[in-house]
Write a protein that holds these residues in place. Structure first.
Motif, PDB file in Angstrom:
ATOM      1  N   ALA A   9      25.273  44.566  41.731  1.00 56.47           N
ATOM      2  CA  ALA A   9      25.262  43.941  43.055  1.00 56.47           C
ATOM      3  C   ALA A   9      26.674  43.867  43.613  1.00 56.47           C
ATOM      4  O   ALA A   9      26.916  44.173  44.790  1.00 56.47           O
ATOM      5  N   ILE A  10      27.609  43.452  42.791  1.00 58.04           N
ATOM      6  CA  ILE A  10      29.007  43.357  43.230  1.00 58.04           C
ATOM      7  C   ILE A  10      29.521  44.730  43.642  1.00 58.04           C
ATOM      8  O   ILE A  10      30.149  44.882  44.693  1.00 58.04           O
ATOM      9  N   ARG A  11      29.231  45.713  42.822  1.00 57.43           N
ATOM     10  CA  ARG A  11      29.695  47.073  43.117  1.00 57.43           C
ATOM     11  C   ARG A  11      29.060  47.604  44.394  1.00 57.43           C
ATOM     12  O   ARG A  11      29.742  48.214  45.230  1.00 57.43           O
ATOM     13  N   ALA A  12      27.766  47.366  44.570  1.00 60.94           N
ATOM     14  CA  ALA A  12      27.074  47.845  45.767  1.00 60.94           C
ATOM     15  C   ALA A  12      27.681  47.235  47.027  1.00 60.94           C
ATOM     16  O   ALA A  12      27.892  47.930  48.030  1.00 60.94           O
ATOM     17  N   LEU A  13      27.964  45.931  46.986  1.00 63.33           N
ATOM     18  CA  LEU A  13      28.519  45.261  48.159  1.00 63.33           C
ATOM     19  C   LEU A  13      29.950  45.707  48.425  1.00 63.33           C
ATOM     20  O   LEU A  13      30.361  45.865  49.584  1.00 63.33           O
ATOM     21  N   GLN A  14      30.721  45.911  47.375  1.00 64.24           N
ATOM     22  CA  GLN A  14      32.093  46.400  47.558  1.00 64.24           C
ATOM     23  C   GLN A  14      32.095  47.769  48.224  1.00 64.24           C
ATOM     24  O   GLN A  14      32.898  48.029  49.136  1.00 64.24           O
ATOM     25  N   LEU A  15      31.188  48.636  47.801  1.00 61.28           N
ATOM     26  CA  LEU A  15      31.106  49.976  48.382  1.00 61.28           C
ATOM     27  C   LEU A  15      30.644  49.926  49.833  1.00 61.28           C
ATOM     28  O   LEU A  15      31.171  50.647  50.690  1.00 61.28           O
ATOM     29  N   GLU A  16      29.653  49.063  50.117  1.00 66.69           N
ATOM     30  CA  GLU A  16      29.155  48.946  51.492  1.00 66.69           C
ATOM     31  C   GLU A  16      30.242  48.414  52.426  1.00 66.69           C
ATOM     32  O   GLU A  16      30.424  48.907  53.543  1.00 66.69           O
ATOM     33  N   LEU A  17      30.953  47.388  51.977  1.00 69.41           N
ATOM     34  CA  LEU A  17      32.007  46.812  52.806  1.00 69.41           C
ATOM     35  C   LEU A  17      33.101  47.841  53.078  1.00 69.41           C
ATOM     36  O   LEU A  17      33.567  47.987  54.214  1.00 69.41           O
ATOM     37  N   LYS A  18      33.495  48.562  52.060  1.00 70.99           N
ATOM     38  CA  LYS A  18      34.539  49.577  52.207  1.00 70.99           C
ATOM     39  C   LYS A  18      34.100  50.661  53.190  1.00 70.99           C
ATOM     40  O   LYS A  18      34.878  51.072  54.067  1.00 70.99           O
TER      41      LYS A  18
END
Length: 239
Positions: A9-18
């Motif tokens: 979840a953390i990785r998915a959100l970091q990628l989406e935000l970037k």
């Protein structure tokens, strides 16, 4: 016991935000009120040109579950929003934000609900589309739905709904000025300036909270809802 955030979840959100910050999409921009908390985003939604919401600047808070993207986030407008699919609390009620469960009573098809292939972009673009084309079949705000239908069915001769929306849009202009944000007003600006930059100063994400929305009807002890609030500042689908 509350579920701990998953690394996926953390990785998915970091990628989406970037991706959103590097490749902005017309109509909105996002910031983090707390760089240490990837699960809460502040969102600025800009009213589309040639609609009642033209030049509007609407703030919202998006909260993600610990198992995102398997469960949908919630979206709550902090700016006052009179709309058939927005509760008085500001919570957005549309199918894409509903969990992927089979609920025949809801009147929604499973395909209309959340699924892990959806993302922040599809959510926000759905909300922008919803501004001008409300779903009145099962409204979150019945009064707004009735008023919208009168406005639509009278071919805009009944001005009550339009008057309220235009007044709210006008009020958001003062908020945009306070935040130093240049809101796109033409189609060219809206498409080219996908995520308008602050006009003369960087916008503090703490200024994102709209004090006028937070009133006595809301939980005073819900600290999570105040993530965009600046205490030093003097200065609101289907169900």
């Amino acid at each position: 016991m509350a579920q701990s955030p998953t690394s996926s979840a953390i990785r998915a959100l970091q990628l989406e935000l970037k991706k959103i910050q590097e490749e902005p999409v017309e109509g909105f921009r996002v910031t983090l009120p707390d760089d240490e908390n990837i699960f809460e985003w502040c969102v600025a939604i800009f009213g589309p040109p040639s609609t009642l919401y033209e030049a509007g600047y609407f703030k919202a808070l998006m909260k993600f579950p610990n198992d995102y993207p398997y469960s949908p986030p919630s979206v709550r407008f902090l700016t006052k929003m009179w709309h058939p699919n927005v509760y008085e609390s500001g919570e957005v009620c549309i199918s894409i934000l509903h969990p992927p469960v089979d609920d025949p009573q809801s009147g929604e098809l499973p395909s209309e609900r959340w699924n892990p292939t959806q993302n922040v972009r599809t959510i926000l673009l759905s909300i922008i589309s919803l501004l001008n084309e409300p779903n009145t079949s099962s409204p979150a705000n019945v009064d707004a739905s009735v008023m919208f239908r009168r406005w639509r069915d009278s071919k805009h001769k009944d001005k009550e709904y339009e008057t309220i929306i235009r007044k709210q849009v006008s009020q958001t202009k003062l908020e945009a000025e306070r935040d130093g944000v240049v809101v796109p007003t033409t189609l060219q600006e809206y498409c080219v300036m996908a995520a308008p930059r602050p006009s003369s100063q960087s916008m503090d994400v703490a200024d994102f909270y709209d004090d006028d929305y937070y009133d006595d009807d809301m939980d005073d002890d819900d600290d999570d809802d105040n993530v965009c609030y600046d205490e030093s500042d003097s200065g609101h689908g289907d169900s």
